[in-house]
Scaffold this motif. Structure first.
Motif, PDB file in Angstrom:
ATOM      1  N   CYS A   7       0.804  -1.239   0.036  1.00 17.97           N
ATOM      2  CA  CYS A   7      -0.036  -0.223   0.145  1.00 17.97           C
ATOM      3  C   CYS A   7       0.777   1.179  -0.090  1.00 17.97           C
ATOM      4  O   CYS A   7       0.363   2.320   0.357  1.00 17.97           O
ATOM      5  CB  CYS A   7      -0.856   0.012   1.169  1.00 17.97           C
ATOM      6  N   SER A  35      -3.630  10.586  -3.261  1.00 20.36           N
ATOM      7  CA  SER A  35      -4.735   9.763  -3.875  1.00 20.36           C
ATOM      8  C   SER A  35      -4.356   8.437  -3.280  1.00 20.36           C
ATOM      9  O   SER A  35      -3.450   7.759  -4.088  1.00 20.36           O
ATOM     10  CB  SER A  35      -5.219   9.720  -5.267  1.00 20.36           C
ATOM     11  N   ILE A  41      -5.908   5.553  -3.365  1.00 26.78           N
ATOM     12  CA  ILE A  41      -6.216   4.412  -4.426  1.00 26.78           C
ATOM     13  C   ILE A  41      -5.449   4.410  -5.649  1.00 26.78           C
ATOM     14  O   ILE A  41      -5.014   3.413  -6.263  1.00 26.78           O
ATOM     15  CB  ILE A  41      -7.865   4.968  -4.963  1.00 26.78           C
ATOM     16  N   ASP A  42      -4.940   5.757  -6.052  1.00 30.24           N
ATOM     17  CA  ASP A  42      -3.870   5.908  -7.300  1.00 30.24           C
ATOM     18  C   ASP A  42      -2.650   5.509  -6.823  1.00 30.24           C
ATOM     19  O   ASP A  42      -1.848   5.738  -7.475  1.00 30.24           O
ATOM     20  CB  ASP A  42      -4.213   7.178  -7.976  1.00 30.24           C
ATOM     21  N   MET A  66      -7.214  -3.420   0.365  1.00 31.43           N
ATOM     22  CA  MET A  66      -7.384  -2.121   0.048  1.00 31.43           C
ATOM     23  C   MET A  66      -6.301  -1.257   0.497  1.00 31.43           C
ATOM     24  O   MET A  66      -5.861  -1.457   1.609  1.00 31.43           O
ATOM     25  CB  MET A  66      -8.770  -1.605   0.178  1.00 31.43           C
ATOM     26  N   GLU A  70      -6.583   2.134   1.349  1.00 31.47           N
ATOM     27  CA  GLU A  70      -6.984   3.458   2.047  1.00 31.47           C
ATOM     28  C   GLU A  70      -6.491   3.469   3.393  1.00 31.47           C
ATOM     29  O   GLU A  70      -5.900   2.414   4.110  1.00 31.47           O
ATOM     30  CB  GLU A  70      -8.661   3.645   2.330  1.00 31.47           C
ATOM     31  N   ASP A  73      -9.525   8.023   0.753  1.00 32.72           N
ATOM     32  CA  ASP A  73      -8.694   7.813  -0.380  1.00 32.72           C
ATOM     33  C   ASP A  73      -7.899   9.320  -0.787  1.00 32.72           C
ATOM     34  O   ASP A  73      -6.789   9.153  -0.904  1.00 32.72           O
ATOM     35  CB  ASP A  73      -9.493   7.600  -1.523  1.00 32.72           C
ATOM     36  N   ILE A 129     -13.448   6.342   0.256  1.00 30.01           N
ATOM     37  CA  ILE A 129     -13.866   5.669  -0.910  1.00 30.01           C
ATOM     38  C   ILE A 129     -15.608   5.354  -0.923  1.00 30.01           C
ATOM     39  O   ILE A 129     -16.030   5.243  -2.011  1.00 30.01           O
ATOM     40  CB  ILE A 129     -13.544   4.149  -0.756  1.00 30.01           C
TER      41      ILE A 129
END
Lengths: 63, 63
Positions: A2, A51, A53-54, B1, B3, B22, B36
Motif C-alpha cells: 500500500c 490519492s 487508491i491511485d 485495499m 485506504e 482515499d 471511498i
C-alpha cells in the motif's frame, strides 16, 4: 502493498522523486518522505494532493 | 485495499474522524479528506504524519 509513489510538480510536469513511500511528514515549508527501503528525501514544498487508491503523492514547490 | 484512517490529534488523544480515506488535499490551513464511500470532511488543521504501511493519517489542529 500500500505504498505510494511521490511526484514533484514542476513546470507543469510531474517528476517521480521517490517510489514505495511509506511515511510523509510536512513541516515548515518542507515535506519529509521515506520509503519502505529506508530511502528518504526532504523537499522544499508542500503536499498538493494524495490519492491512496491511485498510489500517488503529488508535491509542489513553494513560491 | 489501500485506504487509510484519518485521526485528529486533540488534547493528546487521537480521535478517528474518517475511515477508508482515499483523497487528502491540504489547502490554506485546512485539510480536505474524502473516503471511498464519497464521505468528505474539511478540517481546520494540518497533516502531522501519514504512514501508509500503518494505514494512518494523523491530522492536528492549528494554533
Amino acid at each position: 502493498m500500500c505504498e505510494a509513489n511521490a511526484y514533484l510538480e514542476r513546470d507543469g510536469k510531474e517528476e517521480l522523486i521517490l517510489e514505495s513511500v511509506d511515511i510523509i511528514e510536512p513541516e515548515d515549508g518542507k515535506v519529509f518522505i521515506r520509503n519502505i527501503f529506508g530511502e528518504q528525501k526532504v523537499l522544499n514544498g508542500r503536499i498538493k494532493k494524495i490519492s491512496l487508491i491511485d498510489h500517488k503523492i503529488l508535491l509542489e514547490e513553494i513560491g
